[in-house]
Each structure stands twice: as C-alpha cells, then as structure tokens.
Design a protein around this motif. Structure first.
Motif, PDB file in Angstrom:
ATOM      1  N   PRO A  46       0.843  -1.206   0.000  1.00  0.00           N
ATOM      2  CA  PRO A  46       0.000   0.000   0.000  1.00  0.00           C
ATOM      3  C   PRO A  46       0.877   1.254   0.000  1.00  0.00           C
ATOM      4  CG  PRO A  46      -0.610  -1.478   1.807  1.00  0.00           C
ATOM      5  CD  PRO A  46       0.595  -2.068   1.161  1.00  0.00           C
ATOM      6  N   GLU A  47       0.414   2.306  -0.703  1.00  0.00           N
ATOM      7  CA  GLU A  47       1.196   3.539  -0.784  1.00  0.00           C
ATOM      8  C   GLU A  47       1.458   4.103   0.613  1.00  0.00           C
ATOM      9  OE1 GLU A  47      -1.519   3.006  -2.620  1.00  0.00           O
ATOM     10  OE2 GLU A  47      -0.895   3.164  -4.729  1.00  0.00           O
ATOM     11  N   ASP A  48       0.474   3.911   1.507  1.00  0.00           N
ATOM     12  CA  ASP A  48       0.630   4.507   2.839  1.00  0.00           C
ATOM     13  C   ASP A  48       1.152   3.472   3.854  1.00  0.00           C
ATOM     14  OD1 ASP A  48      -1.639   3.012   2.664  1.00  0.00           O
ATOM     15  OD2 ASP A  48      -2.980   4.469   3.597  1.00  0.00           O
ATOM     16  N   ALA A  49       1.836   2.448   3.352  1.00  0.00           N
ATOM     17  CA  ALA A  49       2.340   1.407   4.249  1.00  0.00           C
ATOM     18  C   ALA A  49       3.236   1.993   5.338  1.00  0.00           C
ATOM     19  CB  ALA A  49       3.095   0.345   3.458  1.00  0.00           C
ATOM     20  N   ARG A  50       4.135   2.904   4.936  1.00  0.00           N
ATOM     21  CA  ARG A  50       5.063   3.494   5.925  1.00  0.00           C
ATOM     22  C   ARG A  50       4.286   4.251   6.997  1.00  0.00           C
ATOM     23  NH1 ARG A  50       9.267   2.246   6.646  1.00  0.00           N
ATOM     24  NH2 ARG A  50      10.435   1.080   5.106  1.00  0.00           N
ATOM     25  N   ALA A  51       3.316   5.044   6.531  1.00  0.00           N
ATOM     26  CA  ALA A  51       2.530   5.843   7.475  1.00  0.00           C
ATOM     27  C   ALA A  51       1.780   4.919   8.443  1.00  0.00           C
ATOM     28  CB  ALA A  51       1.552   6.733   6.716  1.00  0.00           C
ATOM     29  N   ILE A  52       1.201   3.840   7.903  1.00  0.00           N
ATOM     30  CA  ILE A  52       0.460   2.915   8.760  1.00  0.00           C
ATOM     31  C   ILE A  52       1.412   2.270   9.761  1.00  0.00           C
ATOM     32  CG2 ILE A  52      -0.797   0.725   8.771  1.00  0.00           C
ATOM     33  CD1 ILE A  52      -1.928   1.518   6.024  1.00  0.00           C
ATOM     34  N   LEU A  55       7.838  -3.383   8.874  1.00  0.00           N
ATOM     35  CA  LEU A  55       7.518  -3.836   7.518  1.00  0.00           C
ATOM     36  C   LEU A  55       8.642  -4.747   7.033  1.00  0.00           C
ATOM     37  CD1 LEU A  55       6.435  -0.410   5.961  1.00  0.00           C
ATOM     38  CD2 LEU A  55       4.956  -2.198   6.889  1.00  0.00           C
ATOM     39  N   ASN A  56       8.381  -5.506   5.987  1.00  0.00           N
ATOM     40  CA  ASN A  56       9.453  -6.303   5.395  1.00  0.00           C
ATOM     41  C   ASN A  56      10.160  -5.473   4.321  1.00  0.00           C
ATOM     42  OD1 ASN A  56       8.033  -6.433   3.003  1.00  0.00           O
ATOM     43  ND2 ASN A  56       7.546  -8.608   3.139  1.00  0.00           N
ATOM     44  N   HIS A  57      11.098  -6.101   3.613  1.00  0.00           N
ATOM     45  CA  HIS A  57      11.911  -5.319   2.690  1.00  0.00           C
ATOM     46  C   HIS A  57      11.127  -4.843   1.468  1.00  0.00           C
ATOM     47  CE1 HIS A  57      12.115  -9.513   1.580  1.00  0.00           C
ATOM     48  NE2 HIS A  57      12.577  -9.214   0.379  1.00  0.00           N
ATOM     49  N   TYR A  58       9.903  -5.319   1.292  1.00  0.00           N
ATOM     50  CA  TYR A  58       9.077  -4.811   0.190  1.00  0.00           C
ATOM     51  C   TYR A  58       7.993  -3.856   0.687  1.00  0.00           C
ATOM     52  CZ  TYR A  58      11.115  -8.441  -2.789  1.00  0.00           C
ATOM     53  OH  TYR A  58      11.965  -9.225  -3.496  1.00  0.00           O
ATOM     54  N   ASN A  59       8.083  -3.453   1.958  1.00  0.00           N
ATOM     55  CA  ASN A  59       7.092  -2.567   2.571  1.00  0.00           C
ATOM     56  C   ASN A  59       5.751  -3.239   2.827  1.00  0.00           C
ATOM     57  OD1 ASN A  59       8.693  -0.429   3.001  1.00  0.00           O
ATOM     58  ND2 ASN A  59       7.916   0.824   1.299  1.00  0.00           N
ATOM     59  N   PHE A  60       5.702  -4.561   2.760  1.00  0.00           N
ATOM     60  CA  PHE A  60       4.513  -5.260   3.241  1.00  0.00           C
ATOM     61  C   PHE A  60       4.714  -5.487   4.737  1.00  0.00           C
ATOM     62  CE2 PHE A  60       4.263  -6.138  -1.239  1.00  0.00           C
ATOM     63  CZ  PHE A  60       2.916  -6.274  -1.510  1.00  0.00           C
ATOM     64  N   CYS A  61       3.649  -5.906   5.399  1.00  0.00           N
ATOM     65  CA  CYS A  61       3.735  -6.125   6.834  1.00  0.00           C
ATOM     66  C   CYS A  61       4.658  -7.311   7.119  1.00  0.00           C
ATOM     67  CB  CYS A  61       2.343  -6.415   7.385  1.00  0.00           C
ATOM     68  SG  CYS A  61       2.317  -6.555   9.153  1.00  0.00           S
ATOM     69  N   LYS A  62       5.484  -7.184   8.136  1.00  0.00           N
ATOM     70  CA  LYS A  62       6.432  -8.253   8.442  1.00  0.00           C
ATOM     71  C   LYS A  62       5.744  -9.314   9.306  1.00  0.00           C
ATOM     72  CE  LYS A  62      11.061  -8.801  10.374  1.00  0.00           C
ATOM     73  NZ  LYS A  62      12.160  -8.022  10.983  1.00  0.00           N
ATOM     74  N   THR A  63       5.783 -10.550   8.834  1.00  0.00           N
ATOM     75  CA  THR A  63       5.191 -11.659   9.604  1.00  0.00           C
ATOM     76  C   THR A  63       6.108 -12.869   9.469  1.00  0.00           C
ATOM     77  OG1 THR A  63       3.939 -12.442   7.708  1.00  0.00           O
ATOM     78  CG2 THR A  63       2.799 -10.923   9.157  1.00  0.00           C
TER      79      THR A  63
END
Lengths: 940, 57, 168, 68
Positions: free
Chosen positions: A287-293, A301-309
């Motif tokens: 998501p564009e606002d991943a960093r903000a979230i 976040l992971n290295h692709y800016n998705f949530c780290k799990t």
C-alpha cells in the motif's frame, strides 16, 4: 463505519488500546442523502472517474458505483469549487434532501479498542514502471484493471471492448504478465500471485464478449496454483483458444497506430508481431501509505514494505494485539484474503475472549405484519440481470413482462444486481409500497442467495417463508448461453412455476435451538492443533481427535519452513500448548466413526481400542490432512539415490555430512501433480525444492543442483528464494509433459536425460541423487465425507461452501474445514486457514443459539391414522408416535428434522406436510410446468 | 487491566469487511476505518472472479 | 418409489424409460451434464409422450388420471408405505427384492384402484355393460367383474338391464 | 435431433443437496447442456411422491428426471 479516515497513532497495550483516527468530511450527510444524483448533474466541475480507472468522467459530488456502501454521495474536496474557492454552491441549492453540508469539518476521533486489525490491502504499481511498456504514451496500452472496467457491463463502455485511441474494436490483444512483479528493477522482486489467474479470466471474458478476438498471453511461468485454478485455466485455454507464449516482453513500440511487440523464446529465437491492444497485467504493490500505517501503529515492515510476519504466525505483526490480514501481509487472491480475514478475527477473539458480548449490539426484527396474509396473494416478481450473467443470454425484459401476465402478480420489475445493497433496499421499499405478500426473485441459486433475500423480508416484517426463487442463472443463462431463445423460454417457465408455488406459500415459524458449547476437531496435525487451540483460547471446550498415536501429522516430517524456521520447534511448541491447555482434550489413536444431528447439536461416535464413546458437540472442524504422493515412476523405491523432497530434508537435517560424496543433484518437479494421477497443482513443491536447493548450496556450494520444472510456481515472497537460487548457480531447465525427463540407472550411479530447449537436443546429466518433488494427495477423505455427508471435489479434497467467499465452510452447516484436507498448501497457509476455521466454528458457539430452517415436517393429527410408517422410515429419528387418548398419533421432533420429506411421500393418509414444500405447492409447480393446464386455469 | 470488547479494523476491502463481519458475529464491537469514501476496495472494481467467473459485487 | 412408478407407468401405457432416477453429488457438475444430456437424447429418441414404442396414445391421459387418483387412495398408499417399511426393516434394497415386492404387492393394489377409477369415470357418463367397460379400461371382463361386484356390494354401483351405473 | 422438430418438455425433481447443487456447479463452470428440463427443487429425493411423477406425465411431460 468510518470513511475518509486515516490512522494517526495507536497507544496503549494489547487489550486496551486507544486508536487516533483522522476523518475528512464528505460534505454530504450520509443519513440524509437519498443517492438521487441531482448534485452530480448540476456540478459544473468535471473530474476523472477513478472508479472506472479514469476511462470516464464524473463530477465533484458523485457516488463511485450504484451499489456502493455507504449508499451516499460524497464531494471530491480537491475538485469542488465551493470547498476551494467558496464559489458555486450549486449542488447545495439543488439538493432536495438538504444533505449537502459544507460546514462539515475534519474530525479527530479517539477509539477505545482491545485489538487492531490492519487490512489496508495493496497499492498500485508506479506509473513510471508502466511507462516502460508504453503506458501513458500509447493510448491502447491499458492496465488489467482498466481492461476489467472495459469488459464490465456497467462499466464505461457497457461491456464493449473498444480501443481507447479510436473507439474501434481490437482484433488482436496481448496480455503482458509480471508488470511490476518479479522485477527487482522496480523494487518488486516478489510474485504478485494473482496476475496469471486474472489474465486468463480477463482473456476468457473478452472472448465471451467478442468470440473472434485473437488473444495472446505472455508468461514467464504460468502460475495458476490455486485450488481448481489449473483445471479452469486449461479449460479456458482449450475453449477460447488462448495462445500462451513463454517469454517476457521487454518493451512496447507503436507503429502505424498498432503496437509492436518483440520477444525471445527459451529456444533462443526472436519474434516480432503487431497487436491492436496491449493489456499490462499489473502486480500488487505494498500500500502507498504502508510506511505511514507502520509508523502510526508501531509495527515493522518487510523489505518490500509489506507487513512483516513469520510463517508460523502469519497473521501477527511485530506488535502484540495488532494483527494483519489480506494483501498487506503479502500479495494474495480473494479466497486467501477472506481466509486470513476470518483467521485474524480468531486472533482478536482469543485475546479479548473475556470481553465477548460487552460491547456488541444485536439486530432486532420488526413484528411480522399478519394483516398482509388476510389478502389474496399479491405476488411481486423481480427479474435480475446479474450484469451480463443473465441478461447476456436471457431476454430479461421479456421475462419480466411475461411475469406480469401470470395470475396473482401485482408487481413485476427487472433489477441490475438484485443482491446489491441498493437493490435490496429498493426491493424492500417496493414490497412495502405494494403490500406484496409473496415475493419471487428470478436470479441465481437459492442455495447461495435465498438467505440474503429472506433476511430482507424479515427486516421489513414479512415472513421469510413467503419467498421463492427461480434459478435463471446457474441453471439457465450460464448453461444455455448458445441458445438464448430456448434459455428465455426456460426462464419464463421457471418464473411461471415459481409464481405458482409462491401463491400457495404460507408463513412458517422460525425455531431456534441451543448450541452445545463444545467443538470437535478431527486431525492432530498443524492445522488441527492450531484450530483446537484457537477455539479453546476463545473460551470453548475442544476435543482434538487424532487417528494415529502421535500429534503432528505431516509437520513431523518437515525440517524447515520456507522462511528458514525450525519446523521441529514449531511442532514442539504446538504440541506442548495442546497438551497443557485445560480447554483441549486430546484423544490419540481414536477413529471418528460417525456423526448425527445438526449444527449446535451434533453427536459423534469416537472409537478407541474397540470402545465407542458418544460425544455431544456444537460444531466440527475437519483438519484430517493429506499425504505425500508415493510415486511409481522415475525408479522411486528401486534405488536409494532416488528420494522425495521430504526424504532429502531428513538427510539434510543431519548437516553437511550426508553430502560428502554428492557432486550433483537433480530435482524433478510435478511428480504426480498436474499429471495423470493428480490433475491439480500441489502448490508448494516449487518453493520446497528451491528451499532445499539453497540448503544444499549453503552446506556445499560446489554441488551442482538442477531443477527440472514445468512452471516455477514460487509465488509471493518465495520468488526471493527462486531468484537467490538462480544467483547461487542452481540450474533450472523447463520440460513439457510430452517430453518428461528420464531417470537412467547405471551400474555406477544415475543419469537423467532431459530435453534442453536452448540447445534443442537431449542432454544427459549425471546425478548422485535424484530428488522427486512429489505432490500432495488427499487422505482417506471419502470415508470422512460420507460420515458427515459433505461433498468432495473431483480431486478428492473437501469442497468448500463457496470458493471465494466461504473458503473454510462446508456445505453442511456447523462443519468447517482447514489445512490439507481442503487442498495442497504451505504451513503458513494452513495456519491461517486453521485460525479462520476456528473463528467460523466459534461463531455458533458464541451466539449460543442457531436458527433451524423451517422446512421441517408437520403432522395433521386429525388425518393421522397412527400407522407408524413414518416413524419407521425417518432416517433421522425425527418423528415419533405418541398416545393421544386411545389413538396413536405421529409427531415431529422439530430440532432433528432435516426436511427430507420421506415421511410425507409415504404417508397413507396424506397427513404430513413439509414446510415450504407442501403437496399442493409441488402440484402447483407441476401444473404450471405443463402450459396446457396453466392456460385452462387462466380461462376458468 | 481491563480489556475492551471492541476492535478497530483498518481497511474496508474484502479482507477488512470479512474480518469486521466475523468479529461482529463473534460478539465484538467493530470500528471499520476506511481511507476512501466507500468500502469495497479493489474487489468492487472487478467484473468477475476466477475461476468461476462469479459476479464480484 | 421409482420401481412403483415404472410398473404403474407401464401398466398405464407409458414407456417407463421416460422416468429416470440418477445420482450426482454436489461436486459432480460434469457428471450431471453427462446424465442430463444423455437423458434428453433418450427422450428425443422416444418421441413425444404417447408416441413412443409400446405406448397407448389415445387413452393415456385418462389412464394416468386414474393412476394419480389411485396413488392418492388410502388403500394403495398403505400397501406402498408398509412395503417401504418392510424393506427398511430388512435392510434389503436389492433391485430384485424391490421389483418382486412391487410386482406382488403394490402393483395389484394399484391396478385394482386404477380400474375402479376407470369404471367410475366410464359409468358416470352412461350405464355400461361389462364388455363396454372392458374395452374402455383396456382390461378383461373377468378382471373387471370382481371389481364391479365389490363396488356393487358397497352400494356405489348398481346394475340393471343396460349394465352398471352410478348408484347416485 | 432424432425426431424432426421434437423438443421434449421434461420435468426434473432435484435434491437440494446433491443434484440441484451439481446443476449449480455445472453452471458455475459454464458447461452447456440441452435446455429441455424444468426443475422443481425438493429437499431430498425422498420427498418425491409417486403422485408427483404420475401427475407430471398426466400433464403431458415427455419425461421426468429425478436427481438425487
């Protein structure tokens, strides 16, 4: 529901957070807006219609689409003249509902919550990346989402596929895959997991619209690994003659108004062709606002800016009490998103179990209006277009008008999508306005949609039994698409029969029964244990039944997860928790022998060591697992050098020692899968092979590793492993099913003969070990399926209630599904699914009551002669004889009755009637079927 | 510490909506927070879904 | 159920191949399509109702009407229900047992009731002799004699020089 | 077509759980089959009374297909 809002911060701790949310104004009062559209008409300010991918124009105040929720317009503040320059105000003056309110101000809300679920979805790939393929420069290069809108009947072109440049019909269309996916240069090194499937879908839909289209699809690998997807892809390929080309097209040029593509195939040859239109199968970004979230919620976040799990806890973020579901966790398709969504509900519910019900609100229904039934039948018929699904074949308007000629019909209309929120609202209003006391909807299947429409009736005080459906989609338009006239005639007949039945429908009481607050989970593997723990953590007693004498299932043979975690430790943690949890009772060496009853009140017989025990429970979770396919091919079992991936893992788990004398390892993919034994893709073998290849390279870098594959299906973030393996020198050779590799045993060692596409000839590779990537076969599902009366797929896995929207439910109410019993999947996916099944299974337990369908039998005691035939024949022991005075009379045990009707069809005195399926109702349908009778009736 | 029986779901796409519905069914209060003016997410833009080509809305 | 229908249909002059009983589970879409396509072709080969091989075209509707009325009668339904009960208790659902049971128990009851219906509908128009009745119902005079006698005893029918007629 | 211009009218009794569901799934997969059958949904084939079938023939149905 809070729209136009963004998350600012989350403070506090698990169980009691405060979430700060900032909300921008809509400038239109949701409660007052009637969605009439006057404001859009009067607004002088045109804006691009983002819902239709800017292929259309709308105005500052608008609604995205007719079925949108909330069903209220809003004003695009960026474009509005009033908001920005304090001029205009036209819309506010013309709005008769006075819903437009420019005094609305942004609000900051503080929400007290126990847990937070992040489901912001995915973002778009940058236009910069798309520009490499001519997007933005050449108008006839469109994105897949734009193409989706073009094929949509309610879209900007009303479903006609037209070139944006000159509005002409294209003849040749090319789909380019992996745009913004599997591409490190744009930052998205992962596979988006959904594009291969949606491209095939869009190509098929396009061919349905325009049969003479010529469509080519450019794939690197065809990744249709989802359940049933391979079969659907194959069918589409054959039915629509889709041309599949394996190549990545580097760029697009425009020549004389057409688009020129150049590509190189894996035999080294170069090709050039012209197309009229190019569709970019755009991937899913973070998501564009991943960093903000991430910043607002304090997660990583992971290295692709998705949530780290992690693979053993795929729904947990790095902060306790904050969970993640859907594409933000990693690119995924709809069923997996829905699965994770339910799974994450289980996690929140585990955390907050003690607070259940403290803040919830219950829906109440208005009293039923009994005066309606004093009147003659007043039937309303609504004929659904279902977009083009029905209207593309059946002449909906003709069917609607025909309905108007039928006796008892006082209202007849057509609707675009009957099941959409706005249509339901309008149907409800029309029922009230016209005092309808019987409703017929001609649309899809009552199996899927009857409850939705009945709910609408209930909400306005009409008994839900006064409703009948005519299935003119699943059993008409879809299956007679080549014979529109015959389909229209059939639709008319079905409507006539439905109306005839509807006229005789009577209201039925809606009985409810208490739920036994206990669950049984079948199968003690990773899925079963996860599901059992979750239900127990949510506060309900759970019995975990395992056939063998140990917990763990297939997880026992796994050594590492795809993200490199120690599978043994995951297994130990799970078994320890299961064994020590007071809410979980573990029964090892126990066979499931049968189940009777219904949701909320099941009785299962469990057999251990020859002893049978009966257990009463409210719900059942099926997690009976699968098993590795045992190959007969490639010399398996004849040589110690030919092993499976799991056996390789077992050797590698002893460290580098076993690799001492190993120089070369050949892995063969799709052994058993996508072939004669199992027609489906087993989904995880590609990632598993790459994972093990990397392990080999880690222990002993000079071992030559070959992977012979058909399509590398390392979807999602596993693509990283694939790329790494290529970098580390693992050699990938593609083979086709008509030229399978051959394993040749020699006196000293083994050779594998395989066709090398680049050389154009067969080569022989010496192999110290040959590793077979065997697929996942179904366990003994037939027996379990028979016992619980649940359907299986053709491949032998359990069939879910709806492939997209109810992925963990079974057609039998109260029975849920997870893990390999549902189909091949990774550990990560099994755990998500187990959580989802646990959430769904807990719903009836938490509600404490379930509604019984009112289709049960009813005995007219004045007619009953007490013969006892019904009591004897009932398969559910749901009817009994009781003494009444001197005579014996039959009586239904409503809670046990399934409504099968065997009693009614065998009653000598015709004393038994079935709710919703009475003799006279069925007879009326038979008479309506025979037109002759029908005409006679109209005359009389 | 006293726990709160409410949950915030951020995102009104198919995942968020499904989570919200399940949580409500499980007996919790749900705040569904969506950054756009409407819920539905990308799925609402799809015409049909693979492999059954069921209507997406 | 199906076997009863088949024998009754045959008795009424309908080719019982027109009735199909098939099974397809929820997941068996392709099987369903095969079944239904095959079945439609079978019916197409048989032609319209009453025109197929060994079908009695002209009296078909009347015969079937009699069959429906028979199927509603307490007597036939009791025999039918009791036979189903017997099979259920014995757990024997072999086609042979069912076919024999239907042939020996249900069909005779059915036939008797059907003929009764035919007789009543015949005499309600005008008095009929046994031979006229036999021609009308497509049965032998001997078979009908027993039924008319029984109906006479119950006071439903009366006989005079012109033949049998309705008592009221 | 075996007989010229003969388009049979067939009545189907489908079990809600089995044949009716199979027919739906055939639709979902877009299989094509002849449009001659009109369906009455019942909760189970056990519901089907001998009378229903005889009545259907009496009303001129060219065939009756019961699907469990």
């Amino acid at each position: 529901m809070i729209t136009n809002a963004s998350l600012q911060a989350i403070e506090g701790q698990p169980g009691s957070f405060v979430a700060r949310v900032h909300q921008e104004p809509r400038y239109i009062d949701e409660d007052k807006c009637t969605a009439c559209g006057t404001c859009t008409m009067y607004c002088p300010r045109p804006v691009a219609d983002f819902y239709n991918e800017r292929l259309d124009v709308t105005r500052a105040p608008h609604i995205d689409y007719a079925q949108a929720i909330p069903a209220s317009y809003y004003i695009d503040a960026k474009a509005c003249l009033r908001v920005n320059y304090e001029t205009c105000n036209l819309c506010a003056q013309t709005c008769t509902a006075q819903a437009i309110d420019f005094s609305q101000k942004p609000r900051d809300l503080e929400l007290e919550v126990g847990a937070v679920v992040l489901a912001p979805g995915f973002g778009r790939v940058d236009n910069e990346v798309l520009a490499r393929f001519g997007y933005g420069r050449y108008p006839d290069v469109v994105t897949s989402l734009e193409f989706e809108r073009l094929t949509c009947a309610s879209g900007p072109t009303e479903g006609h596929i037209l070139r944006p440049s000159d509005q002409t019909r294209p003849r040749r269309i090319a789909f380019l895959q992996c745009v913004g996916s599997r591409d490190e240069t744009c930052g998205n090194g992962f596979c988006s997991s959904v594009c291969c499937m949606y491209a095939v879908k869009e190509a098929s839909v396009a061919k349905e619209h325009e049969p003479d289209l010529d469509i080519s699809l450019f794939f690197m690998d065809v990744r249709t690994q989802g359940k049933g997807f391979d079969a659907a892809r194959k069918r589409a390929q054959e039915k629509y003659g889709l041309r599949i080309i394996r190549a990545r097209v580097p760029n697009v040029d425009q020549v004389d108004g057409r688009l020129l593509l150049t590509w190189v195939t894996d035999d080294g040859k170069s090709h050039t062709e012209l197309f009229d239109m190019v569709v970019l199968s755009v991937g899913l970004s973070a998501p564009e606002d991943a960093r903000a979230i991430a910043e607002a919620s304090g997660i990583e976040l992971n290295h692709y800016n998705f949530c780290k799990t992690t693979h053993d806890a795929p729904l947990a973020t790095t902060r306790d009490g904050i969970y993640v579901a859907g594409a933000f966790q990693g690119p995924k398709d709809i069923p997996e998103s829905v699965t994770q969504a339910s799974g994450v509900a289980a996690l929140a519910s585990e955390l907050l179990a003690e607070t259940r019900g403290t803040r919830s609100v219950t829906v109440t229904y208005p009293e039923e209006d009994t005066s309606l039934l004093e009147e003659e039948p007043r039937v309303g018929v609504f004929v659904c277009h279902c977009g083009v699904n029905i209207a593309g074949v059946v002449d909906v308007k003709a069917v609607r008008d025909y309905a108007g000629t039928l006796p008892g019909v006082v209202l007849y209309e057509d609707t675009l999508y009957s099941c959409s929120q706005d249509a339901l609202k309008s149907i409800a209003e029309k029922i009230k306005e016209n005092r309808l006391n019987r409703v017929v909807i001609a649309a899809c299947s009552p199996r899927t949609h009857e409850p939705l429409f009945q709910e609408t009736l209930r909400s306005i005080g009409v008994n839900p039994a006064l409703f009948e459906m005519a299935n003119i989609r699943d059993q008409c338009a879809w299956v007679h698409s080549q014979e529109p006239e015959a389909a229209t005639e059939k639709a008319k007949d079905l409507v006539r029969m439905a109306v005839a039945k509807a006229r005789l429908l009577e209201p039925l009481a809606q009985p409810t029964v208490d739920v036994i607050p206990k669950a049984i989970v079948l199968g003690g593997g990773a899925s079963g244990m996860t599901a059992a723990l979750s239900i127990a953590d949510q506060g309900y007693q759970t019995v975990l039944v395992e056939r063998s004498d140990r917990l763990g299932g297939n997880l026992r043979d796994l050594k590492w997860t795809l993200d490199g975690r120690d599978a043994g430790k995951i297994l130990k943690d799970l078994t320890d928790r299961v064994n020590s949890h007071t809410g979980v009772e573990v029964l090892l060496g126990t066979e499931f022998k049968g189940m009777s009853g219904y949701v909320g009140n099941f009785t299962s017989s469990l057999e251990k060591g020859g002893q049978t025990e009966l257990v009463n429970h409210g719900v059942l979770v099926v997690a009976t697992g699968g098993r590795p396919y045992l190959p007969k091919s490639y010399g398996y079992g004849k040589s110690k050098r030919v092993i499976t991936q799991l056996e390789l893992e077992s050797r590698l788990s002893k460290g580098k020692n076993p690799l001492r004398n190993v120089r070369s390892i050949v892995m063969i993919q799709c052994v058993g899968s996508r072939g004669d034994d199992m027609s489906y893709c087993s989904r995880l073998c590609c990632s598993q092979a790459v994972k093990n290849a990397l392990k080999i390279k880690e222990f002993k870098p000079d071992v030559r590793v070959y992977i012979l594959y058909r399509d590398m299906r390392t979807y999602g973030f596993s693509e990283d492993l694939y790329r790494e393996a290529r970098k580390k020198g693992v050699i990938f050779l593609r083979y086709t099913p008509d030229r399978k590799p051959e394993v040749i045993r020699q006196t000293r060692g083994i050779k594998v003969r395989v066709y090398d596409r680049l050389i154009g000839d067969e080569i022989e590779v010496p192999a110290s070990w040959v590793v077979l990537s065997v697929g996942i076969a179904p366990a003994e599902n037939e027996e379990t399926a028979r016992l619980i009366k649940a359907p299986l797929t053709q491949d032998g896995f359990f069939l879910e209630a709806h492939a997209k929207l109810r992925p963990v439910e079974v057609a039998v109410d109260g029975v849920y599904l997870c893990g390999l019993a549902h189909g091949p999947k990774s550990l990560e996916e099994s755990i998500s699914q187990a959580k989802a099944a646990a959430a769904k299974a807990t719903i009836p337990l938490a509600k404490g009551k379930v509604a019984v369908a009112p289709i049960v039998s009813r005995v007219d005691k004045s007619l009953c002669i007490g013969c006892g035939i019904c009591e004897n024949l009932c398969p559910f022991n749901a009817i009994r004889l009781v003494k009444e005075g001197k005579r014996r009379k039959a009586e239904t045990i409503t809670a046990s009755c399934k409504g099968c009707g065997i009693c009614a069809s065998h009653c000598p005195a015709l004393a038994i009637s079935m709710g919703g399926f009475t003799d006279s109702e069925i007879m009326a349908q038979i008479h309506a079927f025979s037109q002759r009778e029908c005409e006679e009736r109209r005359e009389s | 510490m006293k726990k709160t029986g409410a949950i915030m779901v951020l995102g009104g796409g198919v995942s968020g909506v499904q989570t919200a519905l399940d949580l409500a069914d499980l007996g919790y209060y749900v705040y569904l927070v969506e950054k756009k003016a409407y819920i539905g997410g990308f799925m609402a833009q799809l015409d049909k879904t693979f492999p059954t080509n069921d209507c997406a809305i | 159920m199906a076997e009863t229908c088949r024998q009754v249909l045959n008795g009424a002059g309908v080719n019982s191949d027109r009735l199909a009983l098939e099974w397809a589970s929820a997941a068996e879409g392709p099987r369903f399509v095969e079944l239904i396509t095959g079945y439609v072709n079978r019916i197409k080969a048989l032609g319209p109702l009453g025109e197929g091989p060994s079908e009695a075209g002209e009296h078909l509707e009347r015969r079937l009407d009699a069959a429906v009325k028979a199927a509603e009668s307490l007597k036939v339904r009791t025999v039918y229900g009791n036979l189903a009960k017997k099979f259920h208790k014995a757990g024997d659902y072999s086609p042979e047992a069912i076919s024999a049971g239907v042939r020996e128990k249900i069909y005779p009851a059915f036939r008797r009731e059907m003929l009764t219906q035919e007789i009543i509908s015949c005499v309600s128009e005008k008095p009929c002799t046994l031979d006229e009745l036999a021609e009308f119902a497509g049965a032998s005079a001997e078979e009908l004699e027993k039924i008319t006698a029984a109906l006479g005893k119950k006071g439903i029918l009366k006989e005079d020089g012109r033949g049998w007629f309705l008592a009221r | 077509m075996t007989q010229k211009g003969f388009d049979p009218r067939i009545l189907g009794f489908f079990c809600h759980w089995c044949c009716y569901a199979a027919a739906d799934s055939a639709g979902v997969s877009r299989y094509q089959y002849p449009p001659n059958v009109r369906v009455i949904r019942v909760m189970c084939t056990g519901r089907i009374d001998v009378r229903f079938i005889l009545e259907a023939f009496k009303c001129g149905s060219d065939g009756v297909f019961t699907g469990g």
